[in-house]
Each structure stands twice: as C-alpha cells, then as structure tokens.
Design a protein around this motif. Structure first.
Motif, PDB file in Angstrom:
ATOM      1  N   PRO A 263       0.811  -1.238   0.000  1.00 64.90           N
ATOM      2  CA  PRO A 263       0.000   0.000   0.000  1.00 64.90           C
ATOM      3  C   PRO A 263       0.835   1.274   0.000  1.00 64.90           C
ATOM      4  O   PRO A 263       0.324   2.329  -0.397  1.00 64.90           O
ATOM      5  CB  PRO A 263      -0.811  -0.127   1.296  1.00 64.90           C
ATOM      6  N   HIS A 264       2.101   1.219   0.439  1.00 68.02           N
ATOM      7  CA  HIS A 264       2.914   2.429   0.532  1.00 68.02           C
ATOM      8  C   HIS A 264       3.924   2.546  -0.608  1.00 68.02           C
ATOM      9  O   HIS A 264       4.806   3.397  -0.560  1.00 68.02           O
ATOM     10  CB  HIS A 264       3.651   2.469   1.874  1.00 68.02           C
ATOM     11  N   CYS A 265       3.826   1.669  -1.619  1.00 70.66           N
ATOM     12  CA  CYS A 265       4.671   1.794  -2.811  1.00 70.66           C
ATOM     13  C   CYS A 265       3.758   2.176  -3.970  1.00 70.66           C
ATOM     14  O   CYS A 265       2.815   1.431  -4.301  1.00 70.66           O
ATOM     15  CB  CYS A 265       5.396   0.482  -3.100  1.00 70.66           C
ATOM     16  N   SER A 266       3.988   3.325  -4.562  1.00 71.29           N
ATOM     17  CA  SER A 266       3.071   3.867  -5.569  1.00 71.29           C
ATOM     18  C   SER A 266       2.910   2.943  -6.758  1.00 71.29           C
ATOM     19  O   SER A 266       1.847   2.908  -7.383  1.00 71.29           O
ATOM     20  CB  SER A 266       3.559   5.248  -6.017  1.00 71.29           C
TER      21      SER A 266
ATOM     22  N   HIS B 253       7.375  -1.853  -8.763  1.00 69.10           N
ATOM     23  CA  HIS B 253       8.647  -1.262  -8.335  1.00 69.10           C
ATOM     24  C   HIS B 253       9.053  -1.711  -6.939  1.00 69.10           C
ATOM     25  O   HIS B 253      10.023  -1.187  -6.390  1.00 69.10           O
ATOM     26  CB  HIS B 253       8.545   0.270  -8.383  1.00 69.10           C
ATOM     27  N   LEU B 254       8.282  -2.644  -6.367  1.00 67.87           N
ATOM     28  CA  LEU B 254       8.607  -3.178  -5.039  1.00 67.87           C
ATOM     29  C   LEU B 254       9.488  -4.420  -5.215  1.00 67.87           C
ATOM     30  O   LEU B 254       9.058  -5.442  -5.758  1.00 67.87           O
ATOM     31  CB  LEU B 254       7.333  -3.541  -4.277  1.00 67.87           C
TER      32      LEU B 254
ATOM     33  N   CYS C  59      11.336  -0.017  -2.382  1.00 68.62           N
ATOM     34  CA  CYS C  59      10.361   0.574  -3.296  1.00 68.62           C
ATOM     35  C   CYS C  59      11.113   1.581  -4.158  1.00 68.62           C
ATOM     36  O   CYS C  59      11.419   2.702  -3.713  1.00 68.62           O
ATOM     37  CB  CYS C  59       9.227   1.240  -2.514  1.00 68.62           C
ATOM     38  N   ASP C  60      11.417   1.159  -5.378  1.00 68.94           N
ATOM     39  CA  ASP C  60      12.207   1.981  -6.296  1.00 68.94           C
ATOM     40  C   ASP C  60      11.264   2.887  -7.087  1.00 68.94           C
ATOM     41  O   ASP C  60      10.995   2.686  -8.260  1.00 68.94           O
ATOM     42  CB  ASP C  60      13.010   1.070  -7.227  1.00 68.94           C
ATOM     43  N   ALA C  61      10.741   3.904  -6.390  1.00 67.00           N
ATOM     44  CA  ALA C  61       9.771   4.828  -6.971  1.00 67.00           C
ATOM     45  C   ALA C  61      10.204   6.249  -6.639  1.00 67.00           C
ATOM     46  O   ALA C  61      11.143   6.458  -5.855  1.00 67.00           O
ATOM     47  CB  ALA C  61       8.376   4.531  -6.422  1.00 67.00           C
ATOM     48  N   PRO C  62       9.516   7.248  -7.232  1.00 63.34           N
ATOM     49  CA  PRO C  62       9.900   8.637  -6.909  1.00 63.34           C
ATOM     50  C   PRO C  62       9.946   8.916  -5.407  1.00 63.34           C
ATOM     51  O   PRO C  62      10.836   9.608  -4.924  1.00 63.34           O
ATOM     52  CB  PRO C  62       8.812   9.442  -7.615  1.00 63.34           C
ATOM     53  N   GLN C  63       8.979   8.419  -4.684  1.00 62.56           N
ATOM     54  CA  GLN C  63       9.005   8.527  -3.219  1.00 62.56           C
ATOM     55  C   GLN C  63       9.426   7.157  -2.654  1.00 62.56           C
ATOM     56  O   GLN C  63       8.642   6.459  -2.024  1.00 62.56           O
ATOM     57  CB  GLN C  63       7.640   8.958  -2.680  1.00 62.56           C
ATOM     58  N   GLY C  64      10.669   6.787  -2.952  1.00 65.07           N
ATOM     59  CA  GLY C  64      11.150   5.464  -2.586  1.00 65.07           C
ATOM     60  C   GLY C  64      11.491   5.325  -1.111  1.00 65.07           C
ATOM     61  O   GLY C  64      11.650   6.310  -0.387  1.00 65.07           O
ATOM     62  N   TRP C  65      11.617   4.111  -0.693  1.00 63.63           N
ATOM     63  CA  TRP C  65      11.979   3.789   0.688  1.00 63.63           C
ATOM     64  C   TRP C  65      12.519   2.358   0.727  1.00 63.63           C
ATOM     65  O   TRP C  65      12.373   1.587  -0.233  1.00 63.63           O
ATOM     66  CB  TRP C  65      10.785   3.932   1.630  1.00 63.63           C
TER      67      TRP C  65
ATOM     68  N   GLY D 175      17.714   4.639  -2.171  1.00 63.33           N
ATOM     69  CA  GLY D 175      17.298   5.993  -1.819  1.00 63.33           C
ATOM     70  C   GLY D 175      17.000   6.184  -0.352  1.00 63.33           C
ATOM     71  O   GLY D 175      16.213   7.060   0.030  1.00 63.33           O
ATOM     72  N   GLU D 176      17.646   5.371   0.488  1.00 67.74           N
ATOM     73  CA  GLU D 176      17.363   5.445   1.925  1.00 67.74           C
ATOM     74  C   GLU D 176      17.699   6.812   2.508  1.00 67.74           C
ATOM     75  O   GLU D 176      17.004   7.303   3.410  1.00 67.74           O
ATOM     76  CB  GLU D 176      18.151   4.350   2.644  1.00 67.74           C
ATOM     77  N   ASP D 177      18.735   7.441   1.969  1.00 70.73           N
ATOM     78  CA  ASP D 177      19.153   8.739   2.511  1.00 70.73           C
ATOM     79  C   ASP D 177      18.169   9.853   2.186  1.00 70.73           C
ATOM     80  O   ASP D 177      18.176  10.899   2.839  1.00 70.73           O
ATOM     81  CB  ASP D 177      20.539   9.103   1.962  1.00 70.73           C
ATOM     82  N   HIS D 178      17.286   9.637   1.173  1.00 67.62           N
ATOM     83  CA  HIS D 178      16.378  10.697   0.742  1.00 67.62           C
ATOM     84  C   HIS D 178      14.916  10.325   0.934  1.00 67.62           C
ATOM     85  O   HIS D 178      14.041  11.045   0.477  1.00 67.62           O
ATOM     86  CB  HIS D 178      16.617  11.012  -0.746  1.00 67.62           C
ATOM     87  N   GLN D 179      14.639   9.207   1.589  1.00 64.34           N
ATOM     88  CA  GLN D 179      13.254   8.795   1.722  1.00 64.34           C
ATOM     89  C   GLN D 179      12.508   9.657   2.730  1.00 64.34           C
ATOM     90  O   GLN D 179      13.096  10.230   3.653  1.00 64.34           O
ATOM     91  CB  GLN D 179      13.167   7.325   2.141  1.00 64.34           C
TER      92      GLN D 179
END
Length: 476
Positions: free
Chosen positions: A190-193, A197-198, A227-233, A271-275
C-alpha cells in the motif's frame, strides 16, 4: 510508533556476481543474466559477496524466469531469493522441484523439474543441493524462503523448489509465511506507488546445526524491501529462529552494517538517505500493528479510534509487560521444575539401570563359573581314566621290552661256552703233536744249517788252497 530496533544479524560473508545463470556457477568474468536481473532495483544484484561454493540461479518455470536465488552448495540452502510481489493465487499446488544443472551442468535441462522425473537420469543428483530425502524423518519442514503465498499460480508453483527451501520447524514456517504476507500486503504494497517497483529479498543465515549432516539449519531469517519509486523507501525485517514470534524492523543501512565491509543489498541503498520520514513512519506503524496482531487501517475516519487504541496501548503497556514477565517467570519455573524432575528421574533411572546391569553381570558371571566347573568334571574324570590306561600300557611295554632284551642274548655264545672244556681237552694231543713236529723240525733245521756252514767252509778252504799252492805232479 514502533521504536526501530537494531538486531544483531550475522549474515554470511558471501557475494554474488552481477547476474544469474540457469543453475550454473557464474565466473568472475560473466557479465550477467538479464532475465533475472529484473528482480533487482536498477538490475543490480547485491554486491560484496564472494565464495566459490555459491551458485546463482535464475529460477525458471514454464520457460519464464520467476525469481532469482543465491544458493550455497556447501550448506545446501538458499542464502537469499529475490522476487517481486504478484497477485496471490487462491489454491496452492505443492509439487517439489529441483534444479538439475546444479549437480550436472552438462545436462540439457534448463529449468526446475520435479525431483521424481529425473532420478537416475541426472549425474550426481543431490551432490550440491538438498533433496526430499534429506528432510524426511528429520522433524524439520521445507520452509519456503520466498513464500508461495505472495505469488500467482505459475510463480507460486515455482517457489516449491528445494533451492528455495530451508529446514525450519512447522510452527516457524507458518509464522514466517504469515508475518511476511501480512507485512508485504498490508504495510509494503500500500505504501509503494507502483507495485511492480517493489523489490523483495528474503534471506537466511546458516548455522552450524545440520540436518542429517548435510543441510544447514538457519539461525536467522530476514527480509529486505525496496520501493524503487519517486518517493522510494527501504526496510529490513528479521525473525530469529529460536523465537518464532519475533519480528524486528531495521533500515537497510543498519542491516548492512551487520555485514562485512563492502556489502550492499540494494543499489544506492534504494534511496534510503532521501526517503520521506513521514512515509517511513507510516510503514513502521503498519508493521507495528501487524506485529501486535491488529488489523491495519489507513482511512482518516479511523484516526480517533487509532488514537484511543494508542493511548490505551500506552497505558496498558506496563501491565502487559508485567504480565509478560510473570508469564515468562512462570514458564521458566515450570521448565526448571520439569528439568529438575527430569534430572532426578534420569539419576534414579540411571542408578536402577546400573544396579540391574551389575546384578545381571554378577548372575551371568556366576552361571558361567558354575557351567565351567560342571563341564570340567567329566573332562577331569576322563583325563584320570586315560592316564590310568596309559600307565598300564607303559607297564606292559616295560615287561615286553625286558623279555625281549633277555631273549635277545646269542644262543651260540652259550653253546660255545658250554663246549669249551671238551674242545680244550681234545686239543691237547694235537697240540703236543704239533709241538713235537715243531721241535723235530727245528732240530733238523739246525743240523741242515750246520752242515751247510761246514760245506761252505770246506769249499772256501779248497778254493784258497788251489789258488795259492803250486800245482805238483799228477801223483801229488
């Protein structure tokens, strides 16, 4: 909000080269296998792992790649499986498969097949991978590292390969699959757009315990999500084998810090540093609710009830912890009592068994001694009879020998001895005759010798007279 905890996770110091092959060992100079690189963000597998007994497998089923696996031919278990979430199927068909090329790289089978179909046709089957026989009767279950419950039908059937299985208890297998499915479906997807990309990595850390001296039992199971997306985590989860109810969350960076230097699970740490901190907190809250057994809800009208539950949870937490402590103490006390009783029973049973064993040995030794004595009596009687008979035979032999020695004296000697007087007396006349003849002969010999000497002198005197006296007349 669930506080993030850093679990001490000792992952294997192993590495995978860029790319995967169809069950074949990949060399350092191999650039990769594009079909299975799609299961990694940026098509870059984890880096920093390197051992000669690691095999990179592109798990294929029905000629399609389903997921990627790094397999240890030394431990006979997968070290991790990389996959994506697909819509789960309603019915599961459990047919266990194997990868023939791990044991026989020269065969022409390029995807997983049922184990029963290749028995006797693949060389060295089971030399580098686990087989069904390695699990039978061991008390361990073939736990899927990549859960089948997260996939649609074809993907689901592909997970039932022994290169995706680790030996775990049935309860732990159920707990792992249930927790991972709820986390993926209720907290991660639910939290990967974009669902495609998960990216998921499910891994296991081998321990020194082995099933039938061949298959290593894992000490820890772990899951890493990206989650390799624009708002990744990214997120990491760890379940300890000795505590099936445990499920600790940590960041991918924290997970990598537990490894040797140079190991990276995801490209750029996903993208952990920018999530987004807000996104991370929402995911961790969902994981926390799953861990506590609550149903995850995301609608705004549920926020007040969620706040009430949170306040109630904060108030009830000390009591719950106290109850957990009491339960823990009670369980430990019961375990101690049972352990103490077990030691007592073991000691008493051991003493009784030792006594019975000693008594049995004494009875056996006594019966053995009596048997030897009873058996020796006839032998001794027979030995005495034989000695008496041999003594009698010796006496007979001595008598016969003495008789033979007496009878062996020459009878001619006795006769000659008896006839000696007769022959002596009868020989006197002959002896006297022989003496008279001898004396007469001697006297005649002396007369003949004297006559011969006189004749010689006469002849000599006549010869001298003729030599020196002048011849005279014929008358003279």
């Amino acid at each position: 909000e669930w506080t993030m905890k850093t679990s001490v996770v000792f992952l294997l110091c192993i590495s995978v080269f860029p790319g995967f092959s169809q069950g074949r060992v990949v060399g350092d100079d191999e650039s990769g296998f594009a079909e299975c690189n799609v299961f990694f963000p940026g098509q870059v597998p984890p880096e920093g792992f390197a051992e000669p007994f690691h095999v990179k497998i592109c798990q294929q089923y029905n000629k399609e790649p389903r997921f990627a696996t790094l397999y240890s031919t030394k431990d006979k278990i997968p070290l991790y499986s990389a996959f994506k979430y697909t819509k789960p199927a309603q019915n599961e068909e459990e047919t266990w498969l194997v990868e023939p090329q791990i044991d026989d790289p020269e065969n022409d089978l390029h995807e997983m097949v049922p184990e029963a179909d290749i028995v006797g046709t693949v060389a060295n089957l089971g030399a580098n991978q686990a087989l069904t026989s390695d699990y039978l009767g061991s008390g361990y279950e073939r736990g899927l590292l990549n859960p089948s419950s997260l996939h649609e039908e074809d993907f689901q059937m592909a997970t039932y390969t022994l290169t995706n299985a680790v030996p775990v208890s049935p309860s732990l297998s159920k707990s792992w699959h249930g927790d991972i499915r709820r986390v993926v479906e209720q907290a991660l997807v639910p939290h990967c757009s974009k669902k495609d990309h998960l990216y998921l990595l499910a891994g296991a850390i081998p321990s020194s315990v082995q099933v039938k001296g061949k298959v290593s039992v894992p000490e820890t199971l772990w899951l890493a999500a990206c989650c390799d997306a624009p708002q990744g985590w990214s997120l990491g989860l760890v379940k300890k084998i000795n505590d099936e109810n445990s499920l600790a969350d940590l960041t991918v960076g924290q997970l990598e810090k537990q490894l040797l230097s140079g190991i990276h699970l995801f490209k750029g740490n996903c993208g952990e540093d920018h999530q987004s901190q807000e996104k991370t907190e929402a995911i961790l809250q969902a994981v926390s609710q799953i861990r506590s057994g609550e149903q995850v809800g995301a609608s705004d009208n549920q926020e007040p009830s969620g706040l009430v539950r949170k306040v109630a949870g904060i108030i009830a937490t000390p009591f719950i912890k106290l109850l957990e402590l009491l339960i823990y103490l009670f369980v430990e006390l019961v375990k101690f009592v049972f352990y103490f009783l077990w030691l007592v029973i073991k000691r008493v049973a051991g003493t009784l068994l030792d006594g019975v064993y000693s008594l049995w040995n004494g009875v056996v030794s006594y019966l053995k001694a009596i048997s030897m004595v009873l058996i020796s009596i006839p032998c001794d009687v027979g030995r005495v009879i034989v000695n008496i008979f041999l003594g009698f035979l010796q006496i007979v032999q001595d008598v016969v020998s003495l008789t033979y020695s007496i009878l062996r004296i020459p009878m001619g000697f006795v006769l000659h001895l008896a006839a000696f007087p007769y022959h002596s007396i009868c020989a006197i006349p002959s002896v006297l005759k022989d003496m008279a003849v001898g004396i007469g002969g001697t006297f005649s010999l002396v007369i003949d010798a004297t006559a011969a000497i006189l004749h010689g002198f006469y002849y000599l005197a006549g010869h001298i007279v003729k030599r020196f006296v002048p011849k005279g007349s014929s008358d003279d």
